[in-house]
Write an enzyme that holds these catalytic residues in place. Structure first.
Site, PDB file in Angstrom:
ATOM      1  N   GLU A  51       0.697  -1.339  -0.015  1.00  0.00           N
ATOM      2  CA  GLU A  51       0.183   0.075   0.005  1.00  0.00           C
ATOM      3  C   GLU A  51       0.707   1.310   0.108  1.00  0.00           C
ATOM      4  O   GLU A  51       0.657   2.216  -0.627  1.00  0.00           O
ATOM      5  CB  GLU A  51      -1.042   0.088   1.377  1.00  0.00           C
ATOM      6  CG  GLU A  51      -2.046  -1.195   1.350  1.00  0.00           C
ATOM      7  CD  GLU A  51      -2.674  -1.443   0.189  1.00  0.00           C
ATOM      8  OE1 GLU A  51      -3.104  -0.257  -0.913  1.00  0.00           O
ATOM      9  OE2 GLU A  51      -3.120  -2.382  -0.378  1.00  0.00           O
ATOM     10  N   HIS A  56       1.902   1.973  -3.432  1.00  0.00           N
ATOM     11  CA  HIS A  56       0.806   2.873  -4.229  1.00  0.00           C
ATOM     12  C   HIS A  56       0.837   4.278  -4.077  1.00  0.00           C
ATOM     13  O   HIS A  56       0.657   5.181  -4.847  1.00  0.00           O
ATOM     14  CB  HIS A  56      -0.758   2.325  -4.058  1.00  0.00           C
ATOM     15  CG  HIS A  56      -0.845   0.971  -4.608  1.00  0.00           C
ATOM     16  ND1 HIS A  56      -0.822   0.540  -5.819  1.00  0.00           N
ATOM     17  CD2 HIS A  56      -1.538  -0.145  -4.022  1.00  0.00           C
ATOM     18  CE1 HIS A  56      -1.198  -0.340  -6.010  1.00  0.00           C
ATOM     19  NE2 HIS A  56      -1.517  -1.033  -4.960  1.00  0.00           N
TER      20      HIS A  56
END
Length: 190
Positions: A87, A90
Protein backbone atom coordinates in the site's frame (compact mmCIF):
# COMPACT_ATOMS: atom_id res chain seq x y z
CA UNK A 1 -9.85 16.70 -3.32
CA UNK A 2 -11.22 15.22 -0.10
CA UNK A 3 -11.58 11.67 -1.38
CA UNK A 4 -9.55 10.22 1.48
CA UNK A 5 -11.91 11.66 4.09
CA UNK A 6 -14.98 10.57 2.14
CA UNK A 7 -13.72 6.99 1.85
CA UNK A 8 -12.73 6.81 5.52
CA UNK A 9 -16.16 8.01 6.62
CA UNK A 10 -17.91 5.61 4.25
CA UNK A 11 -15.89 2.71 5.68
CA UNK A 12 -16.32 3.94 9.27
CA UNK A 13 -12.55 3.82 9.71
CA UNK A 14 -10.87 4.97 12.88
CA UNK A 15 -7.29 6.08 13.44
CA UNK A 16 -4.91 3.31 14.48
CA UNK A 17 -3.57 4.34 17.87
CA UNK A 18 -0.09 3.33 18.94
CA UNK A 19 -1.48 1.88 22.17
CA UNK A 20 -3.94 -0.43 20.41
CA UNK A 21 -2.00 -1.26 17.22
CA UNK A 22 1.66 -0.95 18.21
CA UNK A 23 2.84 -3.65 15.80
CA UNK A 24 1.08 -2.05 12.83
CA UNK A 25 2.39 1.43 13.68
CA UNK A 26 5.93 0.07 14.04
CA UNK A 27 5.69 -1.71 10.68
CA UNK A 28 4.59 1.50 8.96
CA UNK A 29 7.31 3.57 10.63
CA UNK A 30 10.06 1.15 9.59
CA UNK A 31 8.74 0.98 6.03
CA UNK A 32 8.64 4.77 5.75
CA UNK A 33 12.31 4.84 6.70
CA UNK A 34 13.12 2.05 4.22
CA UNK A 35 11.23 3.81 1.43
CA UNK A 36 12.82 7.21 1.99
CA UNK A 37 9.41 8.88 2.12
CA UNK A 38 9.59 12.23 3.91
CA UNK A 39 6.15 11.97 5.55
CA UNK A 40 4.39 9.14 7.31
CA UNK A 41 0.93 8.33 5.93
CA UNK A 42 -1.95 8.28 8.37
CA UNK A 43 -2.94 4.83 9.52
CA UNK A 44 -6.58 3.75 9.94
CA UNK A 45 -8.38 0.56 10.90
CA UNK A 46 -11.82 -0.65 9.79
CA UNK A 47 -13.78 -3.14 11.89
CA UNK A 48 -14.43 -5.82 9.30
CA UNK A 49 -13.79 -9.57 9.22
CA UNK A 50 -12.75 -9.52 5.56
CA UNK A 51 -8.96 -9.30 5.16
CA UNK A 52 -8.34 -6.16 3.14
CA UNK A 53 -6.19 -3.05 2.95
CA UNK A 54 -6.17 0.03 0.76
CA UNK A 55 -4.36 3.31 0.28
CA UNK A 56 -6.03 6.59 -0.52
CA UNK A 57 -5.15 10.26 -0.77
CA UNK A 58 -4.12 12.54 -3.59
CA UNK A 59 -0.42 12.74 -2.64
CA UNK A 60 1.99 11.40 0.01
CA UNK A 61 1.28 14.37 2.31
CA UNK A 62 -2.45 13.48 2.41
CA UNK A 63 -2.04 9.73 2.16
CA UNK A 64 -3.88 7.19 4.29
CA UNK A 65 -3.32 3.46 4.67
CA UNK A 66 -6.31 1.58 5.98
CA UNK A 67 -6.42 -2.07 7.06
CA UNK A 68 -9.26 -4.21 8.34
CA UNK A 69 -9.30 -6.02 11.66
CA UNK A 70 -9.75 -9.25 9.70
CA UNK A 71 -6.40 -8.66 8.04
CA UNK A 72 -4.75 -7.96 11.37
CA UNK A 73 -6.13 -11.19 12.84
CA UNK A 74 -5.23 -13.46 9.90
CA UNK A 75 -1.72 -12.32 9.02
CA UNK A 76 1.54 -12.64 10.92
CA UNK A 77 4.12 -9.87 11.23
CA UNK A 78 5.94 -10.48 7.92
CA UNK A 79 2.74 -10.92 5.91
CA UNK A 80 1.32 -7.72 7.39
CA UNK A 81 4.58 -5.96 6.60
CA UNK A 82 4.24 -7.05 2.97
CA UNK A 83 0.69 -5.69 2.78
CA UNK A 84 1.59 -2.33 4.31
CA UNK A 85 4.64 -2.04 2.03
CA UNK A 86 2.41 -2.79 -0.97
CA UNK A 87 0.00 0.00 0.00
CA UNK A 88 2.92 2.35 0.70
CA UNK A 89 4.18 1.69 -2.85
CA UNK A 90 0.80 2.80 -4.23
CA UNK A 91 1.24 6.07 -2.33
CA UNK A 92 4.83 6.63 -3.50
CA UNK A 93 3.96 6.05 -7.15
CA UNK A 94 0.81 8.23 -7.02
CA UNK A 95 -1.37 5.32 -8.10
CA UNK A 96 -4.46 6.82 -6.47
CA UNK A 97 -4.10 10.01 -8.53
CA UNK A 98 -3.39 8.00 -11.68
CA UNK A 99 -6.51 5.93 -11.10
CA UNK A 100 -8.59 9.07 -10.66
CA UNK A 101 -7.23 10.60 -13.88
CA UNK A 102 -7.88 7.42 -15.87
CA UNK A 103 -11.42 7.20 -14.49
CA UNK A 104 -12.12 10.82 -15.41
CA UNK A 105 -10.69 10.35 -18.91
CA UNK A 106 -12.80 7.23 -19.50
CA UNK A 107 -15.88 9.10 -18.30
CA UNK A 108 -15.02 12.00 -20.58
CA UNK A 109 -14.79 9.72 -23.63
CA UNK A 110 -18.13 8.13 -22.76
CA UNK A 111 -19.75 11.55 -22.32
CA UNK A 112 -18.34 12.78 -25.64
CA UNK A 113 -19.61 9.74 -27.51
CA UNK A 114 -23.02 10.14 -25.83
CA UNK A 115 -23.19 13.82 -26.77
CA UNK A 116 -22.09 13.03 -30.34
CA UNK A 117 -24.72 10.36 -30.82
CA UNK A 118 -27.47 12.54 -29.30
CA UNK A 119 -26.48 15.50 -31.45
CA UNK A 120 -26.56 13.39 -34.60
CA UNK A 121 -29.88 11.80 -33.58
CA UNK A 122 -31.61 15.15 -33.00
CA UNK A 123 -30.01 16.70 -36.04
CA UNK A 124 -31.06 13.72 -38.15
CA UNK A 125 -34.65 13.80 -36.92
CA UNK A 126 -34.99 17.51 -37.72
CA UNK A 127 -33.55 17.24 -41.21
CA UNK A 128 -36.10 16.74 -43.97
CA UNK A 129 -33.49 16.75 -46.71
CA UNK A 130 -33.30 13.24 -48.19
CA UNK A 131 -29.79 13.78 -49.64
CA UNK A 132 -28.36 14.54 -46.20
CA UNK A 133 -30.13 11.74 -44.33
CA UNK A 134 -27.69 9.05 -45.54
CA UNK A 135 -24.71 10.98 -44.12
CA UNK A 136 -26.54 11.67 -40.88
CA UNK A 137 -27.45 8.01 -40.54
CA UNK A 138 -23.85 7.00 -40.99
CA UNK A 139 -22.67 9.55 -38.41
CA UNK A 140 -25.41 8.43 -36.01
CA UNK A 141 -24.28 4.83 -36.43
CA UNK A 142 -20.66 5.80 -35.74
CA UNK A 143 -21.74 7.75 -32.66
CA UNK A 144 -23.76 4.79 -31.43
CA UNK A 145 -20.82 2.47 -32.04
CA UNK A 146 -18.53 4.76 -30.01
CA UNK A 147 -21.17 4.97 -27.29
CA UNK A 148 -21.26 1.19 -26.96
CA UNK A 149 -17.55 0.48 -27.37
CA UNK A 150 -15.96 3.36 -25.43
CA UNK A 151 -16.98 2.11 -21.95
CA UNK A 152 -15.71 -1.37 -22.81
CA UNK A 153 -12.34 -0.13 -24.10
CA UNK A 154 -12.14 2.33 -21.22
CA UNK A 155 -12.69 -0.38 -18.65
CA UNK A 156 -10.13 -2.63 -20.35
CA UNK A 157 -7.62 0.21 -20.26
CA UNK A 158 -8.36 0.81 -16.58
CA UNK A 159 -7.88 -2.87 -15.78
CA UNK A 160 -4.61 -3.06 -17.71
CA UNK A 161 -3.18 -0.01 -15.94
CA UNK A 162 -4.41 -1.29 -12.58
CA UNK A 163 -2.81 -4.70 -13.10
CA UNK A 164 0.55 -3.16 -14.02
CA UNK A 165 0.43 -0.88 -10.97
CA UNK A 166 -0.34 -3.88 -8.74
CA UNK A 167 2.70 -5.74 -10.07
CA UNK A 168 4.84 -2.64 -9.50
CA UNK A 169 3.53 -2.30 -5.93
CA UNK A 170 4.31 -5.98 -5.26
CA UNK A 171 7.87 -5.59 -6.56
CA UNK A 172 8.37 -2.42 -4.53
CA UNK A 173 6.97 -4.16 -1.46
CA UNK A 174 9.63 -6.84 -1.76
CA UNK A 175 12.27 -4.14 -2.24
CA UNK A 176 11.21 -2.34 0.97
CA UNK A 177 10.82 -5.43 3.15
CA UNK A 178 13.64 -7.52 1.65
CA UNK A 179 11.36 -10.47 2.36
CA UNK A 180 9.39 -11.88 -0.57
CA UNK A 181 8.10 -14.75 1.59
CA UNK A 182 5.82 -12.45 3.58
CA UNK A 183 4.07 -11.24 0.44
CA UNK A 184 3.88 -14.74 -1.07
CA UNK A 185 2.37 -16.25 2.09
CA UNK A 186 -0.10 -13.37 2.35
CA UNK A 187 -1.29 -13.98 -1.20
CA UNK A 188 -1.79 -17.67 -0.46
CA UNK A 189 -3.74 -16.93 2.74
CA UNK A 190 -6.01 -14.37 1.19
Amino acid sequence: YFSDQIILKACKARPASKEEYLQLVNILDSLVVASGLSVTPKLYVVDDDQPNAFATGRNPENAVICVTTGLLEKLNYYELEGVVAHELAHIIYYDISLSAVVTVMVGFVVMLSDMFSRFMFYRGSRSNNSKDSGGNSLLMLIGLLFLVLSPIFGKLMQLAISRKREFLADATSVEFTRNPEGLIKKKKKI
